[in-house]
Design an enzyme around this catalytic site. Structure first.
Site, mmCIF file in Angstrom:
data_model
loop_
_atom_site.group_PDB
_atom_site.id
_atom_site.type_symbol
_atom_site.label_atom_id
_atom_site.label_comp_id
_atom_site.label_asym_id
_atom_site.label_seq_id
_atom_site.Cartn_x
_atom_site.Cartn_y
_atom_site.Cartn_z
ATOM 1 C CG HIS A 206 53.645 44.806 53.587
ATOM 2 N ND1 HIS A 206 52.312 44.759 53.852
ATOM 3 C CD2 HIS A 206 54.256 44.363 54.699
ATOM 4 C CE1 HIS A 206 52.123 44.329 55.078
ATOM 5 N NE2 HIS A 206 53.283 44.061 55.623
HETATM 6 C C1 UD1 Z 1 57.618 44.764 58.707
HETATM 7 C C2 UD1 Z 1 57.087 43.598 59.550
HETATM 8 C C3 UD1 Z 1 55.709 43.196 59.037
HETATM 9 C C4 UD1 Z 1 54.769 44.377 58.981
HETATM 10 C C5 UD1 Z 1 55.411 45.465 58.136
HETATM 11 C C6 UD1 Z 1 54.547 46.688 58.031
HETATM 12 C C7 UD1 Z 1 58.735 41.997 60.411
HETATM 13 C C8 UD1 Z 1 59.289 40.649 60.229
HETATM 14 N N1 UD1 Z 1 57.937 42.429 59.424
HETATM 15 O O1 UD1 Z 1 57.796 44.294 57.388
HETATM 16 O O2 UD1 Z 1 55.166 42.221 59.897
HETATM 17 O O3 UD1 Z 1 53.546 43.977 58.420
HETATM 18 O O4 UD1 Z 1 56.661 45.817 58.749
HETATM 19 O O5 UD1 Z 1 55.145 47.630 57.224
HETATM 20 O O6 UD1 Z 1 59.002 42.637 61.399
HETATM 21 N N2 UD1 Z 1 62.194 50.188 54.466
HETATM 22 C C9 UD1 Z 1 62.371 51.517 54.205
HETATM 23 N N3 UD1 Z 1 62.043 52.419 55.173
HETATM 24 C C10 UD1 Z 1 61.557 52.043 56.382
HETATM 25 C C11 UD1 Z 1 61.387 50.670 56.629
HETATM 26 C C12 UD1 Z 1 61.698 49.762 55.664
HETATM 27 O O7 UD1 Z 1 62.796 51.904 53.135
HETATM 28 O O8 UD1 Z 1 61.262 52.923 57.211
HETATM 29 C C13 UD1 Z 1 62.510 49.210 53.401
HETATM 30 C C14 UD1 Z 1 63.897 48.678 53.509
HETATM 31 O O9 UD1 Z 1 64.384 48.477 52.244
HETATM 32 C C15 UD1 Z 1 63.686 47.327 54.190
HETATM 33 C C16 UD1 Z 1 62.325 46.926 53.637
HETATM 34 O O10 UD1 Z 1 61.610 48.142 53.470
HETATM 35 O O11 UD1 Z 1 64.687 46.424 53.915
HETATM 36 C C17 UD1 Z 1 61.579 45.995 54.528
HETATM 37 O O12 UD1 Z 1 61.465 46.534 55.848
HETATM 38 P P1 UD1 Z 1 61.384 45.555 57.125
HETATM 39 O O13 UD1 Z 1 61.209 46.332 58.356
HETATM 40 O O14 UD1 Z 1 62.486 44.567 57.039
HETATM 41 O O15 UD1 Z 1 60.109 44.699 56.854
HETATM 42 P P2 UD1 Z 1 58.670 45.104 56.342
HETATM 43 O O16 UD1 Z 1 58.489 44.466 55.020
HETATM 44 O O17 UD1 Z 1 58.411 46.570 56.463
#
Ligand code: UD1
Length: 365
Positions: A206
């Site tokens: 990821h």
């Molecule tokens: C975040 C953390 C990362 C951690 C990871 C575990 C930061 C900077 N990054 O990254 O350190 O390793 O979580 O998963 O805080 N999304 C969904 N549903 C959700 C959450 C996210 O669909 O419940 C999708 C959305 O499109 C979002 C993308 O995933 O834009 C990324 O989510 P985000 O929380 O920005 O970062 P992660 O890549 O999950």
């Protein structure tokens, strides 16, 4: 100070770190508020972990959701500041390195609320990782830096942190792992996915450096196509990874990897069960490097560095990057020779939450 202790969770890797601390504070009757920022909000990225870990639902939910780094961090700060003004916490506990961690630690610094950062001192020395920025800031301003391993203490000393702020407590995520291993054995995930225990690999991806760049993502797929010919691979897809594969037109290739088992994000118990019975784990996660070391399962980290070097020097982890040949060489070596044996680092003993609660008790008295 008289207010409650606020425990902050925001994203998936936070839940298994807070659960044992919450349980230990509960046992001691220390008033606390469990606050979820809502950075992760999907049922399978959030709620399932509360159920699996036996943690009550959050007392306060901020509902922040996704957004750019600045927007997400800022929204958490605005909402968390209101909570602090209303509840006047005696202290705040933040864990890990996600945007929610840094946002809440910054609010504490400006509101003069004592803040403990659990999992302090870890450094990848790679400032292209958003988490590295979060770690540097949280450790610069949190009052108590609770480290999992001696390398964490050393990094903080080199940054000039005063000795009295550094407290080595061990690895609290391993508390959750050991507390739940028996329950994980009841998981039906192997039969659900139709895979044979002991004869498959687990894969998670990821990180932006692997999935936000088409070339890097493709190099990894090249390797997976060949590994899949040797052993089935279970790949629970993070929403970010699923979105990027679609955007880059890589979904078909992903689905065509020989013997690949694609699933949505797995719950905690199912994922522990998957790791525990696997032949190898390929990942770019931080937490999995530690959990595989504690379980004695060989781990290949598809990154150029790690903020958790003890998993390499003492544990079962090998850093391989995302070059196709490097991944293949390391994976085939494990399949032929079994991989590194490793040992469990000191203080990864399942009792870290007790040491953390002792400290919290001392601080709020
Ligand atoms: C975040 C953390 C990362 C951690 C990871 C575990 C930061 C900077 N990054 O990254 O350190 O390793 O979580 O998963 O805080 N999304 C969904 N549903 C959700 C959450 C996210 O669909 O419940 C999708 C959305 O499109 C979002 C993308 O995933 O834009 C990324 O989510 P985000 O929380 O920005 O970062 P992660 O890549 O999950």
């Amino acid at each position: 100070m008289t207010g409650p202790v606020i425990l902050v969770v925001g994203a998936r890797p936070n839940f298994m770190k807070i659960a044992p601390i919450h349980a230990e504070l509960e046992r001691r009757g220390i008033p606390q508020i469990l606050l979820h920022t809502g950075q992760h909000y999907d049922e399978n990225m959030s709620k399932v972990f509360f159920d699996d870990l036996g943690m009550p639902l959050p007392d306060i939910y901020l509902g922040i959701g996704s957004g750019s780094h600045a927007a997400q961090t800022a929204k958490v700060m605005v909402e968390f500041e209101k909570v602090c003004k209303e509840h006047k916490p005696s202290m705040v506990v933040v864990v890990g390195d996600v945007n929610s961690t840094v946002a809440c630690s910054m609010v504490c610094a400006k509101e003069w609320i004592p803040c403990a950062h659990v999992e302090a001192g870890l450094r990848s020395f790679d400032r292209e990782m958003p988490e590295e920025i979060n770690r540097l800031i949280a450790d610069a301003i949190a009052d108590y830096l609770l480290t999992p391993s001696p390398d964490g203490d050393e990094n903080l000393r080199k940054e000039g942190v005063a000795e009295e702020r550094i407290k080595r407590v061990g690895n609290v995520m391993i508390d959750s792992l050991f507390n739940n291993l028996e329950r994980a054995k009841e998981s039906t995930i192997h039969s659900d996915l139709n895979i044979e225990k002991g004869n498959y690999g687990v894969l998670t991806l990821h990180r932006p450096s692997n999935v936000d760049e088409k070339e890097a993502f493709s190099r990894i797929l090249d390797a997976l196509e060949q590994i899949g010919n040797q052993i089935p691979l279970v790949f629970p897809l993070h929403p970010r990874t699923k979105n990027r594969a679609e955007q880059f037109g890589l979904t078909n290739r992903l689905e065509s990897i020989p013997n690949i088992v694609l699933t949505g994000p797995a719950g905690y118990l199912d994922f522990v069960a998957l790791m525990a019975e696997s032949k190898l784990v390929l990942t770019d996660s931080g937490g999995l490097q530690e959990e595989t070391t504690a379980l004695g399962i060989p781990c290949l980290t598809l990154r150029d560095n790690t903020e958790r070097p003890i998993t390499v020097t003492e544990g079962t982890n090998t850093i391989v990057g995302n070059d196709t040949e490097a991944i293949l060489k390391a994976a085939f070596n494990i399949l032929e020779n079994g991989g590194k044996a490793g040992r469990i680092p000191e203080l990864w003993d399942g009792k870290t939450a007790i040491r953390i609660a002792d400290l919290i008790d001392e601080i709020i008295r």
